[in-house]
Enzyme design. Sequence first.
Site, PDB file in Angstrom:
ATOM      1  N   CYS A 136       0.811  -1.220   0.000  1.00 61.48           N
ATOM      2  CA  CYS A 136       0.000   0.000   0.000  1.00 61.48           C
ATOM      3  C   CYS A 136       0.845   1.270   0.000  1.00 61.48           C
ATOM      4  O   CYS A 136       0.311   2.361  -0.181  1.00 61.48           O
ATOM      5  CB  CYS A 136      -0.946   0.002   1.198  1.00 61.48           C
ATOM      6  SG  CYS A 136      -2.089  -1.383   1.162  1.00 61.48           S
ATOM      7  N   HIS A 158      -3.244   7.017   3.250  1.00 61.78           N
ATOM      8  CA  HIS A 158      -3.662   5.736   2.688  1.00 61.78           C
ATOM      9  C   HIS A 158      -4.999   5.337   3.334  1.00 61.78           C
ATOM     10  O   HIS A 158      -5.205   5.541   4.525  1.00 61.78           O
ATOM     11  CB  HIS A 158      -2.592   4.691   2.984  1.00 61.78           C
ATOM     12  CG  HIS A 158      -3.006   3.309   2.621  1.00 61.78           C
ATOM     13  ND1 HIS A 158      -3.474   2.985   1.364  1.00 61.78           N
ATOM     14  CD2 HIS A 158      -3.045   2.154   3.340  1.00 61.78           C
ATOM     15  CE1 HIS A 158      -3.777   1.693   1.331  1.00 61.78           C
ATOM     16  NE2 HIS A 158      -3.526   1.168   2.515  1.00 61.78           N
ATOM     17  N   ASN A 167      -9.997  -0.138   0.422  1.00 60.71           N
ATOM     18  CA  ASN A 167      -8.537  -0.099   0.293  1.00 60.71           C
ATOM     19  C   ASN A 167      -8.156  -0.598  -1.102  1.00 60.71           C
ATOM     20  O   ASN A 167      -8.272  -1.787  -1.393  1.00 60.71           O
ATOM     21  CB  ASN A 167      -7.910  -0.981   1.382  1.00 60.71           C
ATOM     22  CG  ASN A 167      -6.390  -0.948   1.348  1.00 60.71           C
ATOM     23  OD1 ASN A 167      -5.784  -0.411   0.420  1.00 60.71           O
ATOM     24  ND2 ASN A 167      -5.772  -1.530   2.359  1.00 60.71           N
TER      25      ASN A 167
HETATM   26  N1  COA Z   1     -17.549  -9.215   9.763  1.00 63.83           N
HETATM   27  C1  COA Z   1     -17.805  -9.578  11.016  1.00 63.83           C
HETATM   28  N2  COA Z   1     -16.853  -9.915  11.899  1.00 63.83           N
HETATM   29  C2  COA Z   1     -15.586  -9.899  11.466  1.00 63.83           C
HETATM   30  C3  COA Z   1     -15.240  -9.544  10.155  1.00 63.83           C
HETATM   31  C4  COA Z   1     -16.295  -9.197   9.294  1.00 63.83           C
HETATM   32  N3  COA Z   1     -16.061  -8.832   8.003  1.00 63.83           N
HETATM   33  N4  COA Z   1     -13.916  -9.601  10.021  1.00 63.83           N
HETATM   34  C5  COA Z   1     -13.423  -9.987  11.201  1.00 63.83           C
HETATM   35  N5  COA Z   1     -14.440 -10.185  12.083  1.00 63.83           N
HETATM   36  C6  COA Z   1     -14.378 -10.619  13.458  1.00 63.83           C
HETATM   37  C7  COA Z   1     -13.112 -11.362  13.766  1.00 63.83           C
HETATM   38  O1  COA Z   1     -13.237 -12.709  13.355  1.00 63.83           O
HETATM   39  C8  COA Z   1     -13.021 -11.225  15.270  1.00 63.83           C
HETATM   40  O2  COA Z   1     -13.817 -12.206  15.833  1.00 63.83           O
HETATM   41  P1  COA Z   1     -13.316 -13.000  17.124  1.00 63.83           P
HETATM   42  O3  COA Z   1     -13.099 -11.940  18.170  1.00 63.83           O
HETATM   43  O4  COA Z   1     -14.461 -13.909  17.409  1.00 63.83           O
HETATM   44  O5  COA Z   1     -12.049 -13.671  16.722  1.00 63.83           O
HETATM   45  C9  COA Z   1     -13.681  -9.881  15.538  1.00 63.83           C
HETATM   46  O6  COA Z   1     -14.350  -9.506  14.310  1.00 63.83           O
HETATM   47  C10 COA Z   1     -12.722  -8.774  15.896  1.00 63.83           C
HETATM   48  O7  COA Z   1     -11.602  -8.890  15.078  1.00 63.83           O
HETATM   49  P2  COA Z   1     -10.438  -7.865  15.161  1.00 63.83           P
HETATM   50  O8  COA Z   1      -9.357  -8.282  14.235  1.00 63.83           O
HETATM   51  O9  COA Z   1     -10.075  -7.551  16.566  1.00 63.83           O
HETATM   52  O10 COA Z   1     -11.174  -6.573  14.616  1.00 63.83           O
HETATM   53  P3  COA Z   1     -10.539  -5.211  14.356  1.00 63.83           P
HETATM   54  O11 COA Z   1     -11.242  -4.175  15.104  1.00 63.83           O
HETATM   55  O12 COA Z   1      -9.047  -5.247  14.451  1.00 63.83           O
HETATM   56  O13 COA Z   1     -10.879  -4.979  12.810  1.00 63.83           O
HETATM   57  C11 COA Z   1      -9.757  -5.153  10.711  1.00 63.83           C
HETATM   58  C12 COA Z   1     -10.420  -5.911  11.855  1.00 63.83           C
HETATM   59  C13 COA Z   1      -9.241  -6.143   9.692  1.00 63.83           C
HETATM   60  C14 COA Z   1     -10.796  -4.244  10.092  1.00 63.83           C
HETATM   61  C15 COA Z   1      -8.614  -4.315  11.280  1.00 63.83           C
HETATM   62  O14 COA Z   1      -7.762  -5.135  12.038  1.00 63.83           O
HETATM   63  C16 COA Z   1      -7.791  -3.641  10.222  1.00 63.83           C
HETATM   64  O15 COA Z   1      -8.230  -2.721   9.579  1.00 63.83           O
HETATM   65  N6  COA Z   1      -6.532  -4.067  10.056  1.00 63.83           N
HETATM   66  C17 COA Z   1      -5.617  -3.444   9.138  1.00 63.83           C
HETATM   67  C18 COA Z   1      -5.928  -3.901   7.764  1.00 63.83           C
HETATM   68  C19 COA Z   1      -5.108  -3.201   6.750  1.00 63.83           C
HETATM   69  O16 COA Z   1      -4.944  -2.022   6.839  1.00 63.83           O
HETATM   70  N7  COA Z   1      -4.600  -3.937   5.776  1.00 63.83           N
HETATM   71  C20 COA Z   1      -3.960  -3.450   4.606  1.00 63.83           C
HETATM   72  C21 COA Z   1      -2.573  -3.040   4.785  1.00 63.83           C
HETATM   73  S1  COA Z   1      -2.459  -1.346   5.090  1.00 63.83           S
END
Ligand code: COA
Length: 337
Positions: free
Chosen positions: A120, A261, A291
């Site tokens: 990214c 980003h 994204n």
């Molecule tokens: N719908 C519902 N629940 C979801 C889900 C979805 N689409 N995706 C994940 N979950 C669940 C997970 O399984 C987890 O469940 P669990 O607690 O039973 O294991 C719960 O939601 C919380 O997950 P968590 O990872 O703590 O959530 P979060 O607040 O961190 O949000 C992301 C998840 C992926 C949105 C976040 O971590 C994120 O944005 N990460 C960076 C991603 C990124 O920027 N990537 C590109 C590179 S820059």
Amino acid sequence: MANRRTPRRNAYVRSVGRFLPERRMTNREFEDMVDTTDEWIVTRTGIRERRILEPGLGSSYMAVRAARECLERAGASPEEVDVIIVGTVTPDMLFPATACLVQKEIGASRAWGFDLSAGCSAFVFALTTGAQMIEAGRYDKVLVIGSDVMSTIIDYEDRNTCVLFGDAAGAALLEPCPEEGYGVLDFVQYVDGAGGDFLHMKAGGSKRPASCETVKNKEHFVYQEGRQVFRHAVIEMANVSAEILERNRLTGDDVALFIPHQANLRIIEASANRMKIDRSKVIVNIDRYANTTAGTIPLCLYQAVVEENRVRKGDYLVMSAFGAGFTWGSALLRWWE
Ligand code: COA
């Protein structure tokens, strides 16, 4: 201050272009595919919909269209382009480089070029690479493109990743700035290979070539430990955004626009808070495009410059990104037009 230098002739962004696939995919559509809800996606990420490219077209298709618009806006012909740099993690194929495909398609008969892989952060890295080519005095027109068809490397049965990404491309034409003190003024960039464990594609490269097994195991999709990526992104993108200001003796008040980003609205807000920059100066379109990896920053730049016409001569712009690698960085521009 490792990257600090005194530019001899700065590069500036002469024009921008973009390509957005027509197909809109809303959060609601995911509710029938995986265990998720529109409400979860909006509150955890800020995303409402994303664009999806028609299958079979590839990154070069979008890059070519963004490049054409960019050149048209500049009133420049493809034959004038010296260098093409394409930031992408979804090249049409492993080789030749997507930059070569773009060169042929737009008719940039004099240009050479290459692809730049930095997840990214690819557009920021490509922009600063192109800017340095211009500063060095060797080239006058560098076309910098970010293009990713993320829908081709996403597992649409994995709710953790499938809701996060979209497809798009953006382009910027860099030229020597006619006036001193404007253009790309500074940048700070980092990589930390230890982050690779948390965000990568398991197969399809030379270490683990494609096989029936890798396909069966879904190893050609994005593998991401979202929580780990989030933890690093939220700290490092904020830090590097503050660092570029501090080393240029600027504050959030001096900055007209922050172009972050678009991975997660919470990461964007953390960076803006760290810079002490007013929310009204932060470009956000994650709600519409999600994204798009190398596409996010040029899409935001396009929105600010073309759609909202809100960039004026002398404005300070900060671009910041964080991505697979890990890679991250910020660039400081002072707008000239
Ligand atoms: N719908 C519902 N629940 C979801 C889900 C979805 N689409 N995706 C994940 N979950 C669940 C997970 O399984 C987890 O469940 P669990 O607690 O039973 O294991 C719960 O939601 C919380 O997950 P968590 O990872 O703590 O959530 P979060 O607040 O961190 O949000 C992301 C998840 C992926 C949105 C976040 O971590 C994120 O944005 N990460 C960076 C991603 C990124 O920027 N990537 C590109 C590179 S820059």
